[in-house]
Design an enzyme around this catalytic site. Structure first.
Site, mmCIF file in Angstrom:
data_model
loop_
_atom_site.group_PDB
_atom_site.id
_atom_site.type_symbol
_atom_site.label_atom_id
_atom_site.label_comp_id
_atom_site.label_asym_id
_atom_site.label_seq_id
_atom_site.Cartn_x
_atom_site.Cartn_y
_atom_site.Cartn_z
ATOM 1 N N GLU A 129 -5.254 5.372 -4.221
ATOM 2 C CA GLU A 129 -4.876 4.649 -2.999
ATOM 3 C C GLU A 129 -5.848 4.978 -1.876
ATOM 4 O O GLU A 129 -6.221 4.098 -1.090
ATOM 5 C CB GLU A 129 -3.461 5.023 -2.569
ATOM 6 C CG GLU A 129 -2.374 4.536 -3.498
ATOM 7 C CD GLU A 129 -1.012 4.922 -3.011
ATOM 8 O OE1 GLU A 129 -0.276 4.003 -2.580
ATOM 9 O OE2 GLU A 129 -0.672 6.135 -3.038
ATOM 10 N N GLU A 170 5.432 6.001 6.682
ATOM 11 C CA GLU A 170 6.272 6.477 7.772
ATOM 12 C C GLU A 170 5.410 6.988 8.928
ATOM 13 O O GLU A 170 5.707 6.755 10.101
ATOM 14 C CB GLU A 170 7.210 7.592 7.298
ATOM 15 C CG GLU A 170 8.292 7.145 6.354
ATOM 16 C CD GLU A 170 7.888 7.142 4.871
ATOM 17 O OE1 GLU A 170 6.673 7.023 4.563
ATOM 18 O OE2 GLU A 170 8.800 7.239 4.032
ATOM 19 N N LYS A 191 4.151 -2.372 2.525
ATOM 20 C CA LYS A 191 3.159 -1.945 1.529
ATOM 21 C C LYS A 191 3.444 -2.695 0.226
ATOM 22 O O LYS A 191 3.991 -2.145 -0.731
ATOM 23 C CB LYS A 191 3.248 -0.424 1.341
ATOM 24 C CG LYS A 191 2.155 0.178 0.497
ATOM 25 C CD LYS A 191 2.285 1.697 0.472
ATOM 26 C CE LYS A 191 1.209 2.309 -0.390
ATOM 27 N NZ LYS A 191 1.332 3.792 -0.431
#
Length: 125
Positions: free
Chosen positions: A27, A79, A104
């Site tokens: 990622e 978050e 996401k």
């Protein structure tokens, strides 16, 4: 999403950008699409009465700042991205309340899903 009584609202939906947030190395390396929705609670009366943008929030500037929060400074959690944007919005003294949702849709989840999102709401009170 409940805006406090007596406040008006500015909504900015679907600010999208390629970011590198996430827990996994792939990622961070490859990145993915993120989308952000922001709602601001503030008194728009002075801006409306005087036809004066300086008494409101410039949503073009807001959109750029949200975009920059997505593309810069990668973190593990969406978050954290949501809180970063909420804090940025509340830095404007006219903003009394904010709701930020970070989507996401390409999250590494093993089952079929259409979106995952985190919403953070904050106010001055």
């Amino acid at each position: 999403m409940t805006i406090p009584e007596g406040l008006d609202r500015i909504d900015l939906r679907g600010v999208g950008a390629h970011g590198h947030h996430g827990l996994f190395d792939f990622e961070r390396e490859n990145g993915q699409l993120f989308s952000v929705d922001v709602s601001l609670g503030l008194d728009l009366g002075p801006a409306a009465r005087d036809n004066d943008l300086t008494k409101s929030v410039d949503y073009g500037v807001l959109a750029q700042r949200v975009h920059d929060a997505i593309v810069n400074d990668p973190v593990d959690l969406i978050e954290t991205v949501a809180l970063r944007i909420a804090d940025m919005c509340l830095a404007d003294e006219s903003v009394q309340w904010v709701s930020v949702t970070v989507h996401k849709p390409e999250a590494p989840i093993a089952v079929t899903f259409s979106d995952v999102a985190v919403t953070i709401e904050r106010s001055r009170q």
